[in-house]
Enzyme design. Structure first.
Site, PDB file in Angstrom:
ATOM      1  N   ARG A 167       8.761 -17.930   7.435  1.00 20.05           N
ATOM      2  CA  ARG A 167       7.724 -18.692   8.146  1.00 20.05           C
ATOM      3  C   ARG A 167       7.375 -19.984   7.412  1.00 20.05           C
ATOM      4  O   ARG A 167       7.230 -21.030   7.993  1.00 20.05           O
ATOM      5  CB  ARG A 167       6.471 -17.819   8.270  1.00 20.05           C
ATOM      6  CG  ARG A 167       5.923 -17.737   9.645  1.00 20.05           C
ATOM      7  CD  ARG A 167       4.744 -16.803   9.691  1.00 20.05           C
ATOM      8  NE  ARG A 167       4.875 -15.669   8.749  1.00 20.05           N
ATOM      9  CZ  ARG A 167       3.997 -14.693   8.663  1.00 20.05           C
ATOM     10  NH1 ARG A 167       2.954 -14.690   9.452  1.00 20.05           N
ATOM     11  NH2 ARG A 167       4.145 -13.707   7.805  1.00 20.05           N
TER      12      ARG A 167
ATOM     13  N   THR B 260       8.288  -8.429  -0.106  1.00 16.78           N
ATOM     14  CA  THR B 260       8.513  -9.276   1.077  1.00 16.78           C
ATOM     15  C   THR B 260       9.938  -9.796   1.043  1.00 16.78           C
ATOM     16  O   THR B 260      10.458 -10.116  -0.033  1.00 16.78           O
ATOM     17  CB  THR B 260       7.530 -10.470   1.124  1.00 16.78           C
ATOM     18  OG1 THR B 260       8.011 -11.421   2.094  1.00 16.78           O
ATOM     19  CG2 THR B 260       7.418 -11.199  -0.207  1.00 16.78           C
TER      20      THR B 260
ATOM     21  N   ARG C 226      -1.523  -4.829   9.510  1.00 18.78           N
ATOM     22  CA  ARG C 226      -2.300  -6.039   9.220  1.00 18.78           C
ATOM     23  C   ARG C 226      -3.725  -5.713   9.634  1.00 18.78           C
ATOM     24  O   ARG C 226      -3.947  -5.096  10.676  1.00 18.78           O
ATOM     25  CB  ARG C 226      -1.716  -7.222   9.983  1.00 18.78           C
ATOM     26  CG  ARG C 226      -0.311  -7.556   9.466  1.00 18.78           C
ATOM     27  CD  ARG C 226       0.147  -8.932   9.870  1.00 18.78           C
ATOM     28  NE  ARG C 226       1.272  -9.366   9.066  1.00 18.78           N
ATOM     29  CZ  ARG C 226       2.551  -9.230   9.415  1.00 18.78           C
ATOM     30  NH1 ARG C 226       2.876  -8.654  10.558  1.00 18.78           N
ATOM     31  NH2 ARG C 226       3.505  -9.668   8.620  1.00 18.78           N
TER      32      ARG C 226
ATOM     33  N   GLY D  88       3.997  -7.525   6.209  1.00 15.38           N
ATOM     34  CA  GLY D  88       5.371  -7.286   6.679  1.00 15.38           C
ATOM     35  C   GLY D  88       6.089  -6.354   5.720  1.00 15.38           C
ATOM     36  O   GLY D  88       5.983  -6.510   4.507  1.00 15.38           O
TER      37      GLY D  88
ATOM     38  N   ASP E 198       2.165 -12.412   0.280  1.00 13.95           N
ATOM     39  CA  ASP E 198       1.071 -13.245  -0.224  1.00 13.95           C
ATOM     40  C   ASP E 198      -0.286 -12.869   0.371  1.00 13.95           C
ATOM     41  O   ASP E 198      -1.303 -12.907  -0.326  1.00 13.95           O
ATOM     42  CB  ASP E 198       1.370 -14.742  -0.037  1.00 13.95           C
ATOM     43  CG  ASP E 198       1.811 -15.101   1.372  1.00 13.95           C
ATOM     44  OD1 ASP E 198       1.940 -14.184   2.212  1.00 13.95           O
ATOM     45  OD2 ASP E 198       2.011 -16.295   1.636  1.00 13.95           O
TER      46      ASP E 198
ATOM     47  N   ASP F 175      10.790 -12.583   2.109  1.00 11.71           N
ATOM     48  CA  ASP F 175      10.779 -14.054   2.099  1.00 11.71           C
ATOM     49  C   ASP F 175      11.006 -14.697   0.733  1.00 11.71           C
ATOM     50  O   ASP F 175      11.300 -15.877   0.654  1.00 11.71           O
ATOM     51  CB  ASP F 175       9.441 -14.566   2.651  1.00 11.71           C
ATOM     52  CG  ASP F 175       9.336 -14.390   4.158  1.00 11.71           C
ATOM     53  OD1 ASP F 175      10.363 -14.077   4.790  1.00 11.71           O
ATOM     54  OD2 ASP F 175       8.234 -14.562   4.696  1.00 11.71           O
TER      55      ASP F 175
ATOM     56  N   ASP G 251       8.777 -15.557  -1.340  1.00  8.80           N
ATOM     57  CA  ASP G 251       7.848 -16.689  -1.426  1.00  8.80           C
ATOM     58  C   ASP G 251       6.699 -16.428  -2.401  1.00  8.80           C
ATOM     59  O   ASP G 251       5.689 -17.119  -2.375  1.00  8.80           O
ATOM     60  CB  ASP G 251       7.291 -17.025  -0.029  1.00  8.80           C
ATOM     61  CG  ASP G 251       6.591 -15.850   0.629  1.00  8.80           C
ATOM     62  OD1 ASP G 251       6.683 -14.721   0.103  1.00  8.80           O
ATOM     63  OD2 ASP G 251       5.939 -16.057   1.660  1.00  8.80           O
TER      64      ASP G 251
END
Ligand code: ADP
Ligand code: F6P
Length: 322
Positions: free
Chosen positions: A174, A128, A75, A14, A106, A130, A132
């Site tokens: 997510r 990212t 991807r 992403g 990740d 996120d 994360d």
């Protein structure tokens, strides 16, 4: 003496705001030190197709302020196989490339780790929205994504207050509630729902109802997509209280637009750091900034660690949202 003479850079998974600033930093820092740089188009997919091109100072001009990624991203399932990874390493070796910077989340870090195990000098940059990735306080794009959510909630508040309504805002994440947490705290949301903390929908609905009865004129719920959908939460509130919250799913709007100065600076520092580590012969590391200090951590450790959730901030948001 630099351990690398020719490096490549790719963006994968992403996209996030600030990836371009990171690419610019990698390219300009490498060229400054007399190292050649190749851009890989479309992440690992382009790597397998040998889709590489030389980058010069001007190829990264006028991009520090742009969202998305000029290298494109993708991807790539094939790269998840050992054969795909061997092929990727082979492409780099055939081109005489002795270092690779992977900018992504990740999943992309997993790919970078596999390449490093095949002997390719690899550095990861956390790209990212996120937030994360562990072993860095923030990832590139997170600050911008949070700003977008806060701006959206400001707007929603206006109309919710006029109509004395509730608003449920679904944000990205997510597996991770960091966007919901930071945006929720910064926008004064009444409720923050994240995958890391179990939520009690009865208590949430009851509190909303009590607060409206006590004179509150709006109610904002921020829910991370990984915990529940916005529609699901709204329906559960309606069935318990009769209140009909309006639902907003912010979606990919959170991943676009011009990066904030925080993301540009983070990307610039990390991009330069990755190049310097490669020059020093380092490999198999993910770069980050912790308490203002640049750090490089084994990618193996990073991919095997879940980023701890900031419960202190979560509890602060709860205490302040009376
Ligand atoms: P992100 O990097 O944003 O988390 P993805 O999880 O989609 O995004 O991962 C991006 C790409 O990284 C994948 O399409 C794949 O090519 C590669 N990748 C992901 N997981 C692995 C893995 N376990 N081994 C090798 N490559 C991987
Ligand atoms: O970049 C991570 C992320 O933003 C997640 O929060 C989200 O679920 C996902 O990407 C969606 O991405 P895509 O639509 O590209 O699969």
């Amino acid at each position: 003496m630099s351990a690398v003479k020719r490096i490549a850079v790719l963006t994968s998974g992403g996209d996030s705001q600030g990836m371009n600033a990171a690419v610019r930093a990698v390219v300009r820092s490498a060229l400054y030190h007399g190292i050649e740089v190749y851009g890989v188009q479309r992440g690992f997919q382009g790597l397998l197709k040998d889709d590489l091109f030389p980058m010069d100072l001007r190829s990264v001009g006028d991009i520090i302020q742009r969202g998305g990624t000029i290298l494109q991203t993708a991807r790539c399932k094939e790269f998840m196989t050992p054969e795909g990874q061997q092929r990727g390493a082979e492409v780099l070796r055939n081109r005489g490339i002795d270092g690779l910077v992977v900018i992504g989340g990740d999943g992309s870090y997993q790919g970078a780790y596999k390449l490093s195990k095949l002997g390719i000098r690899t550095m990861g940059l956390p790209g990212t929205i996120d937030n994360d990735i562990p072993f860095t306080d923030f990832t590139i794009g997170f600050d911008t994504a949070v700003s977008i959510v806060v701006d959206a909630v400001n707007k929603l508040r206006d109309t919710m207050t006029s109509h004395e309504r509730a608003s449920v805002v679904e944000v990205m994440g997510r597996h991770c509630g960091y966007i919901a947490l930071y945006a929720g705290l910064a926008s004064g949301a009444e409720t923050i729902i994240v995958p890391e903390v179990p939520h009690d929908i009865d208590a949430i609905a009851q509190r909303m109802s009590d607060n409206f009865k006590a004179g509150k004129r709006h109610s904002i719920v921020i829910v991370a997509e990984g915990a529940a959908s916005g529609n699901e939460i709204a329906e559960q509130i309606t069935s318990r209280t009769g209140i009909e919250p309006r639902v907003t799913v912010l979606g990919h709007i959170q991943r676009g637009g011009s990066p904030t100065h925080n993301d540009r600076i983070l990307a610039s520092r990390l991009g330069d750091f990755a190049v310097r580590r490669l020059m020093e012969g380092d490999s198999g590391k993910g770069c980050g900034i912790i308490n203002g200090e640049l750090v490089a951590t084994d990618i193996e450790t990073i991919v095997n660690t879940k980023k701890p959730f900031d419960l202190e901030l979560y509890n602060l948001a709860l205490r302040l949202s009376q």
